[in-house]
Enzyme design. Structure first.
Site, PDB file in Angstrom:
ATOM      1  N   ASP A  93      33.420  50.956  70.991  1.00 58.31           N
ATOM      2  CA  ASP A  93      32.882  50.233  72.141  1.00 58.31           C
ATOM      3  C   ASP A  93      31.910  51.071  72.953  1.00 58.31           C
ATOM      4  O   ASP A  93      32.231  51.633  73.998  1.00 58.31           O
ATOM      5  CB  ASP A  93      34.009  49.714  73.060  1.00 58.31           C
ATOM      6  N   ASP A 130      41.962  49.473  76.129  1.00 56.81           N
ATOM      7  CA  ASP A 130      41.449  48.503  75.141  1.00 56.81           C
ATOM      8  C   ASP A 130      40.244  49.070  74.398  1.00 56.81           C
ATOM      9  O   ASP A 130      39.779  48.472  73.431  1.00 56.81           O
ATOM     10  CB  ASP A 130      41.057  47.184  75.825  1.00 56.81           C
TER      11      ASP A 130
HETATM   12  P1  AMP Z   1      34.294  46.175  77.581  1.00 56.73           P
HETATM   13  O1  AMP Z   1      34.225  46.637  79.005  1.00 56.73           O
HETATM   14  O2  AMP Z   1      32.939  45.954  76.933  1.00 56.73           O
HETATM   15  O3  AMP Z   1      35.174  47.027  76.747  1.00 56.73           O
HETATM   16  O4  AMP Z   1      34.922  44.713  77.620  1.00 56.73           O
HETATM   17  C1  AMP Z   1      36.144  44.420  78.194  1.00 56.73           C
HETATM   18  C2  AMP Z   1      36.556  43.027  77.806  1.00 56.73           C
HETATM   19  O5  AMP Z   1      35.577  42.083  78.255  1.00 56.73           O
HETATM   20  C3  AMP Z   1      36.715  42.788  76.327  1.00 56.73           C
HETATM   21  O6  AMP Z   1      37.770  41.908  76.149  1.00 56.73           O
HETATM   22  C4  AMP Z   1      35.398  42.167  75.931  1.00 56.73           C
HETATM   23  O7  AMP Z   1      35.510  41.377  74.780  1.00 56.73           O
HETATM   24  C5  AMP Z   1      35.095  41.323  77.156  1.00 56.73           C
HETATM   25  N1  AMP Z   1      33.666  41.080  77.325  1.00 56.73           N
HETATM   26  C6  AMP Z   1      32.713  41.962  77.701  1.00 56.73           C
HETATM   27  N2  AMP Z   1      31.506  41.381  77.749  1.00 56.73           N
HETATM   28  C7  AMP Z   1      31.689  40.080  77.402  1.00 56.73           C
HETATM   29  C8  AMP Z   1      30.827  38.950  77.266  1.00 56.73           C
HETATM   30  N3  AMP Z   1      29.536  39.019  77.508  1.00 56.73           N
HETATM   31  N4  AMP Z   1      31.392  37.786  76.891  1.00 56.73           N
HETATM   32  C9  AMP Z   1      32.705  37.688  76.653  1.00 56.73           C
HETATM   33  N5  AMP Z   1      33.558  38.701  76.760  1.00 56.73           N
HETATM   34  C10 AMP Z   1      33.077  39.887  77.136  1.00 56.73           C
HETATM   35 MG    MG Z   2      35.834  47.006  75.018  1.00 57.96          MG
END
Ligand code: AMP
Ligand code: MG
Length: 536
Positions: free
Chosen positions: A286, A276
């Protein structure tokens, strides 16, 4: 350049006009099926403050300095006010996290404001990260803390100026609203300042956008999304067809290979290469617990969550990119009768990577071409030495360009003390600079000088070639953390200074040398400098 104010931004919004929306318009966490996105409005922060903006991104959007410094800009890019033409949405995607299928993820804290077309006809999607909950937020809050937002803002722009494909960052805005985070997931949650970054990219489409549709057997929608992506982001490939699907996948493979070669060139470790977090445009996307190699160590990862398995460590990145492309191939396979064409196309990744990596190393070393007979060994010996003696990668390559071959005198007669002088400061532990390592370094440098002599290039042109690919200034982990420490005390000067220095990473910048210094000892084990969690 034509410079506009915000009201004259031309919103085109092809994503929402050509792909199906979620029919449920209430904003609550849920599984969202049979569509590509949900409309979602940003939360309104109570006391937004513009910390910094990137003038180069403003220029791409054709926004004047005056506009960027206006209260309208602050209102709009903090999520407080929508412009006419904006129709904000969060998109649905899935992904493999740390090698396991995680199902629906989606824009949990990213809200797309829309796509604009500039006067050159370029399409740019504007996305607020940290603007509050969406249907994809699962159990999280949709917000982002200042520290991770500073890191995303600075690194996006640093990567761009290094010549590395990346999503961009227009603005960094503090919200005035605290966010609760348990930074090391150890039962110590605390309130931290919140912030929002406006990210900018032609599109934010990830491998996971296609994976989720196939996983749910929504194959008509898969085809629609693929056709949309080819038409919008890859128009040069022509109208979508089976053969164009393959060409498209091939381009994703080569673009991904190019991106990873760049990461390996500058010592960037993404930290969370889940599917993702992989852009189909081959953009670095990201910025989470990423880091920059200090001492050259292929096993290093900045991400504490990955400490045990080191799936996403520096040296594993080329292999993980291939693994991720394989998952994308699986997701695209319903568009074909058999897996074979996609699997065949996937081989382009390895061949493209190998060729580009060698060329990149040729440039880093200042050679004219890669001679497999001699250069594979020369390189592997160097990498072994850098690793075993804890040598700073960035400084080593930068200083290597300083060597001069003055005449045809035998290399053995070179004064070794002078020869190793530029490298003394690249060791993290002076005790490592013992007689054994010194000998190995001298011997390697002799072989290197012999090799560059064969090319017969002038010192100057070799130096230019090397300095164009070996940066002097990178966003060293401890520098980002120092900027964050200050920002958390409402002092934003270091963010601006770093943004400025990192605009010219390959140039010698008088008076800025302290930003090129290797990690100080205090930062060796400090949180944020060498250890980062996914908490953001
Ligand atoms: P990441 O590890 O940052 O790539 O995030 C993985 C998933 O978690 C993605 O779908 C992000 O949108 C979601 N996500 C990460 N942090 C948050 C947050 N604080 N609130 C809502 N969704 C989050
Ligand atoms: Mg992400």
């Amino acid at each position: 350049m034509s410079e506009k104010d915000l009201t004259s931004l031309l919103f085109d919004n092809s994503y929402t006009s050509l792909l199906p929306a979620d029919t449920q318009t209430q904003n609550f966490s849920r599984h969202v099926k049979n569509c590509c996105y949900s409309f979602a409005t940003p939360s309104k922060p109570p006391k937004p403050h513009l910390i910094a903006y990137a003038q180069e991104v403003a220029q791409v959007l054709e926004l004047s300095t005056e506009t960027c410094e206006s209260s309208d800009f602050l209102e709009v890019f903090s999520g407080n006010r929508l412009l006419s033409g904006m129709h904000p949405y969060a998109s649905c995607y899935g992904g493999h996290q740390f090698g396991h299928w995680a199902g629906q993820l989606g824009d949990g804290r990213a809200i797309n404001l829309g796509e604009i077309l500039n006067t050159k006809g370029e399409r740019w999607t504007l996305q607020l990260k940290g603007a509050g909950p969406t249907p994809y937020s699962r159990k999280a809050d949709g917000f982002a803390v200042l520290r991770s937002s500073v890191r995303e803002f600075l690194c996006s722009e640093a990567m761009y100026h290094l010549g590395i494909p990346t999503t961009r960052a227009l603005s960094l805005i503090s919200t005035g609203q605290p966010v609760i985070r348990d930074m090391f997931y150890d039962g110590h949650p605390k309130a931290e300042p919140g912030a929002i970054v406006c990210r900018v990219a032609p599109s934010f489409t990830r491998f996971g956008h296609f994976q989720i549709l196939t996983a749910r057997d929504e194959i008509d929608l898969l085809k629609r999304h693929v056709d949309y992506t080819i038409t919008t982001d890859f128009p040069h490939l022509g109208p979508p067809s089976k053969s164009v699907y393959l060409k498209w996948f091939e381009e994703i493979c080569t673009k991904t290979a190019e991106m990873i070669v760049h990461w390996m060139r500058v010592g960037f470790v993404h930290g969370v290469m889940n599917t993702d977090n992989m852009s189909v445009l081959g953009l670095t996307i990201d910025y989470g617990p990423y880091g920059w190699l200090e001492n050259y160590d292929p096993h290093w990862t900045p991400n504490t969550t990955d400490n045990e398995n080191r799936r996403y460590c520096f040296g594993n990145q080329p292999h993980i990119a291939l693994w991720n492309l394989n998952q994308l191939a699986n997701a695209l396979s319903p568009l074909f009768k058999t897996h074979e064409p996609l699997q065949e196309t996937l081989t382009h990744y390895a061949s493209h990577f190998k060729h580009s990596w060698q060329q990149m190393m040729v440039n880093k070393l200042g050679l004219l071409t890669f001679n497999p007979k001699t250069d594979s060994t020369l390189l592997s010996e160097l990498l072994t030495l850098l690793q075993s003696a804890e040598i700073d990668m960035t400084l080593f390559f930068r200083n290597l360009a300083q060597l001069t071959i003055s005449d045809q005198s035998p290399i053995e007669s070179i004064n070794n003390t002078h020869l190793i002088e530029p490298f003394k400061g690249t060791f993290y532990q002076t005790s490592q600079l013992n007689s054994k390592v010194t000998k190995t370094l001298e011997q390697w440098l002799h072989r290197y000088l012999q090799r560059i002599r064969q090319d017969n290039q002038s010192n100057n042109s070799r130096r230019q070639q090397m300095n164009a690919v070996n940066p002097k200034y990178v966003l060293r982990n401890y520098l980002a953390q120092l900027a964050i420490d200050k920002a958390e005390q409402n002092d934003y000067t270091m963010i601006k200074d770093l943004l400025d220095v990192l605009r010219q990473p390959y140039a010698e910048q008088a008076g800025k040398e302290h930003y090129a210094e290797k990690r100080p000892e205090w930062a060796r084990h400090r949180a944020g400098c060498s250890m980062l969690s996914c908490s953001s």
